[in-house]
Design a protein around this motif. Structure first.
Motif, PDB file in Angstrom:
ATOM      1  N   ALA A   1       0.895  -1.148   0.187  1.00 25.70           N
ATOM      2  CA  ALA A   1       0.045  -0.055   0.062  1.00 25.70           C
ATOM      3  C   ALA A   1       0.934   1.193   0.126  1.00 25.70           C
ATOM      4  N   ALA A   2       2.032   1.237   0.814  1.00 29.50           N
ATOM      5  CA  ALA A   2       2.888   2.408   0.800  1.00 29.50           C
ATOM      6  C   ALA A   2       3.412   2.643  -0.635  1.00 29.50           C
ATOM      7  N   GLU A   3       4.075   1.540  -1.355  1.00 29.64           N
ATOM      8  CA  GLU A   3       4.552   1.834  -2.646  1.00 29.64           C
ATOM      9  C   GLU A   3       3.508   2.478  -3.599  1.00 29.64           C
ATOM     10  N   ALA A   4       2.066   1.969  -3.376  1.00 28.53           N
ATOM     11  CA  ALA A   4       1.069   2.287  -4.474  1.00 28.53           C
ATOM     12  C   ALA A   4       0.713   3.591  -3.805  1.00 28.53           C
ATOM     13  N   LYS A   5       1.106   4.261  -2.582  1.00 24.04           N
ATOM     14  CA  LYS A   5       0.655   5.581  -2.238  1.00 24.04           C
ATOM     15  C   LYS A   5      -0.750   5.331  -1.964  1.00 24.04           C
ATOM     16  N   ASP A   6      -1.345   4.144  -1.653  1.00 26.56           N
ATOM     17  CA  ASP A   6      -2.994   4.101  -1.421  1.00 26.56           C
ATOM     18  C   ASP A   6      -2.909   4.360   0.169  1.00 26.56           C
ATOM     19  N   VAL A   7      -3.168   5.497   0.605  1.00 24.14           N
ATOM     20  CA  VAL A   7      -3.262   5.967   2.019  1.00 24.14           C
ATOM     21  C   VAL A   7      -4.309   5.130   2.752  1.00 24.14           C
ATOM     22  N   GLN A   8      -5.694   5.323   2.380  1.00 24.97           N
ATOM     23  CA  GLN A   8      -6.655   4.448   3.182  1.00 24.97           C
ATOM     24  C   GLN A   8      -6.199   2.927   3.329  1.00 24.97           C
ATOM     25  N   ARG A   9      -5.721   2.108   2.314  1.00 26.96           N
ATOM     26  CA  ARG A   9      -5.549   0.902   2.431  1.00 26.96           C
ATOM     27  C   ARG A   9      -4.195   0.804   3.551  1.00 26.96           C
ATOM     28  N   LEU A  10      -3.300   1.714   3.212  1.00 26.37           N
ATOM     29  CA  LEU A  10      -2.337   1.720   4.319  1.00 26.37           C
ATOM     30  C   LEU A  10      -2.590   1.626   5.724  1.00 26.37           C
ATOM     31  N   GLN A  11      -3.494   3.035   5.865  1.00 25.00           N
ATOM     32  CA  GLN A  11      -3.820   3.131   7.278  1.00 25.00           C
ATOM     33  C   GLN A  11      -4.826   1.926   7.892  1.00 25.00           C
ATOM     34  N   ARG A  12      -5.533   1.266   7.069  1.00 25.45           N
ATOM     35  CA  ARG A  12      -6.351   0.181   7.402  1.00 25.45           C
ATOM     36  C   ARG A  12      -5.221  -1.020   7.670  1.00 25.45           C
ATOM     37  N   ALA A  13      -4.245  -1.246   7.004  1.00 28.03           N
ATOM     38  CA  ALA A  13      -3.464  -2.180   7.389  1.00 28.03           C
ATOM     39  C   ALA A  13      -2.541  -2.117   8.579  1.00 28.03           C
ATOM     40  N   PHE A  14      -2.164  -0.893   8.619  1.00 29.29           N
ATOM     41  CA  PHE A  14      -1.390  -0.254   9.854  1.00 29.29           C
ATOM     42  C   PHE A  14      -2.325  -0.505  11.037  1.00 29.29           C
ATOM     43  N   ASP A  15      -3.575  -0.200  11.058  1.00 34.00           N
ATOM     44  CA  ASP A  15      -4.457  -0.240  12.263  1.00 34.00           C
ATOM     45  C   ASP A  15      -4.580  -1.852  12.459  1.00 34.00           C
ATOM     46  N   ASP A  16      -4.797  -2.714  11.376  1.00 38.51           N
ATOM     47  CA  ASP A  16      -4.588  -4.118  11.787  1.00 38.51           C
ATOM     48  C   ASP A  16      -3.363  -4.605  12.563  1.00 38.51           C
ATOM     49  N   MET A  17      -2.235  -4.032  12.025  1.00 38.19           N
ATOM     50  CA  MET A  17      -0.843  -4.344  12.632  1.00 38.19           C
ATOM     51  C   MET A  17      -0.946  -4.038  14.236  1.00 38.19           C
ATOM     52  N   LYS A  18      -1.413  -2.819  14.452  1.00 38.42           N
ATOM     53  CA  LYS A  18      -1.476  -2.357  15.730  1.00 38.42           C
ATOM     54  C   LYS A  18      -2.495  -3.140  16.741  1.00 38.42           C
ATOM     55  N   SER A  19      -3.698  -3.496  16.356  1.00 37.81           N
ATOM     56  CA  SER A  19      -4.493  -4.358  17.030  1.00 37.81           C
ATOM     57  C   SER A  19      -3.983  -5.747  17.052  1.00 37.81           C
ATOM     58  N   ARG A  20      -3.642  -6.347  16.227  1.00 40.69           N
ATOM     59  CA  ARG A  20      -3.302  -7.903  16.216  1.00 40.69           C
ATOM     60  C   ARG A  20      -1.834  -8.278  16.553  1.00 40.69           C
ATOM     61  N   TYR A  21      -0.781  -7.182  16.192  1.00 43.51           N
ATOM     62  CA  TYR A  21       0.560  -7.600  16.260  1.00 43.51           C
ATOM     63  C   TYR A  21       1.343  -6.591  16.720  1.00 43.51           C
ATOM     64  N   GLY A  22       0.815  -5.942  17.713  1.00 39.85           N
ATOM     65  CA  GLY A  22       1.427  -4.653  18.117  1.00 39.85           C
ATOM     66  C   GLY A  22       2.779  -4.750  18.817  1.00 39.85           C
ATOM     67  N   SER A  23       3.115  -6.002  19.310  1.00 36.31           N
ATOM     68  CA  SER A  23       4.086  -6.264  20.082  1.00 36.31           C
ATOM     69  C   SER A  23       5.426  -6.666  19.227  1.00 36.31           C
ATOM     70  N   THR A  24       5.022  -6.889  17.855  1.00 32.33           N
ATOM     71  CA  THR A  24       6.118  -7.477  16.967  1.00 32.33           C
ATOM     72  C   THR A  24       6.993  -6.174  16.368  1.00 32.33           C
ATOM     73  N   ALA A  25       8.201  -6.507  15.955  1.00 36.12           N
ATOM     74  CA  ALA A  25       8.917  -5.483  15.369  1.00 36.12           C
ATOM     75  C   ALA A  25       8.261  -4.994  13.851  1.00 36.12           C
ATOM     76  N   GLN A  26       7.789  -5.720  13.537  1.00 31.89           N
ATOM     77  CA  GLN A  26       7.174  -5.355  12.048  1.00 31.89           C
ATOM     78  C   GLN A  26       6.012  -4.231  12.451  1.00 31.89           C
ATOM     79  N   ALA A  27       5.329  -4.386  13.559  1.00 34.16           N
ATOM     80  CA  ALA A  27       4.317  -3.285  14.075  1.00 34.16           C
ATOM     81  C   ALA A  27       4.872  -1.868  13.942  1.00 34.16           C
ATOM     82  N   GLY A  28       6.145  -1.697  14.720  1.00 33.67           N
ATOM     83  CA  GLY A  28       6.756  -0.541  14.623  1.00 33.67           C
ATOM     84  C   GLY A  28       7.219  -0.079  13.288  1.00 33.67           C
TER      85      GLY A  28
END
Length: 225
Positions: free
Chosen positions: A65-92
Motif C-alpha cells: 500500500a505504501a508503494e502504491a501511495k494508497d493511503v486508505q489501504r495503508l492506514q487500514r493495514a497499519f490499524d490491523d498491525m497495531k490491534s493484532r500484532y502490536g508487540s512485533t517489530a513489524q508493527a513498529g
C-alpha cells in the motif's frame, strides 16, 4: 532360596511404598511443574514464531500500500498491525512506513498519530528513537516547537545521541534561540565520529549562526602529512 528372594523383594517393595507414600506427592508436583514449564516455554516460543510470521504477511500489505501511495489501504493495514500484532517489530516498522507516506501526502496529523504510537508502544528502543526524531520533525513543520523539544528530551540509545542533539539545534534555531541552538549543534558535533560527513553539515549550520567549530587536531595533523 526362593523364599529368601521373595522376602527381600517384599521388603524392597515395602520400602518403595513407604518412600512413595512420604515423598510421592512432592515428586509428582515437581514433575508436573517441570513438564508444565517446558510445555509453556515451548508454547510461548511457538506463539511468538507464529505471531512474527503472520505479522510479516500483514506487513507485506503495508509495504504494498505504501508503494502504491494508497493511503486508505495503508492506514487500514497499519490499524490491523497495531490491534493484532502490536508487540512485533513489524508493527513498529509499519508505523514508521505509514508516517513517511503520510508526510509525503501532506497529512501531518496522520503522520503524527502513527509516530506517536511507535514512540509510545513499540517494544524496540531503536524504533522508538527514530519515531521521536521524526515526530519532532513533523511538529517543527507544524511550528509546534515546545512539543518538538519535548520529544527530544530524556535518554536515548547512544547511537542516536548526536542526531537528537542536531534535531534539538534545528528546533531551537527555528524558534529563535540561536545561543541554545549553537550549544546543541556543538554537542552533536562532539558526539560524531571525526570521519563522519555528517559533521560537515553540523559545521554549516553553526556557520549560518555565526559560530565556528575547531576541527580535531588529530584530523588536521593527519591531513597535513
Amino acid at each position: 532360596m526362593a523364599n529368601h528372594f521373595d522376602l527381600e523383594e517384599q521388603e524392597q517393595l515395602d520400602q518403595i511404598k513407604h518412600f512413595w507414600k512420604q515423598w510421592g506427592t512432592l515428586i509428582t508436583a515437581v514433575v508436573v511443574l517441570v513438564c508444565g514449564g517446558f510445555a509453556a516455554w515451548s508454547g510461548y516460543n511457538y506463539w511468538q514464531s507464529r505471531q512474527a510470521t503472520q505479522a510479516a504477511v500483514l506487513f507485506d500489505e503495508v509495504d504494498s500500500a505504501a508503494e502504491a501511495k494508497d493511503v486508505q489501504r495503508l492506514q487500514r493495514a497499519f490499524d490491523d498491525m497495531k490491534s493484532r500484532y502490536g508487540s512485533t517489530a513489524q508493527a513498529g516498522q509499519a508505523g514508521l512506513t505509514t508516517a513517511k507516506v503520510l508526510v509525503d501526502a501532506k497529512n501531518l496529523d496522520g503522520a503524527k498519530s502513527a509516530l506517536e504510537w511507535v514512540a509510545k508502544d513499540s517494544k524496540f528502543e531503536g524504533q522508538k528513537a527514530i519515531a521521536r526524531l521524526r515526530l519532532a520533525a513533523v511538529l517543527m513543520e507544524q511550528k509546534a516547537y515546545p512539543e518538538a523539544l519535548k520529544q527530544l528530551e530524556g535518554s536515548v540509545p547512544p547511537e542516536f545521541a548526536a542526531s537528537f542533539a542536531d534535531r534539538r539545534g534545528d528546533v531551537l534555531a527555528l524558534s529563535g534561540d540561536a545561543k541554545a541552538a549553537i550549544a546543541a549543534y556543538q554537542e552533536a558535533h562532539a558526539k560524531l565520529d571525526p570521519r563522519s560527513n555528517y559533521r560537515r553539515l553540523i559545521e554549516a549550520k553553526l556557520n549560518s549562526l555565526g559560530a565556528t567549530v575547531q576541527v580535531a587536531a588529530a584530523q588536521t595533523t593527519g591531513s597535513s602529512q
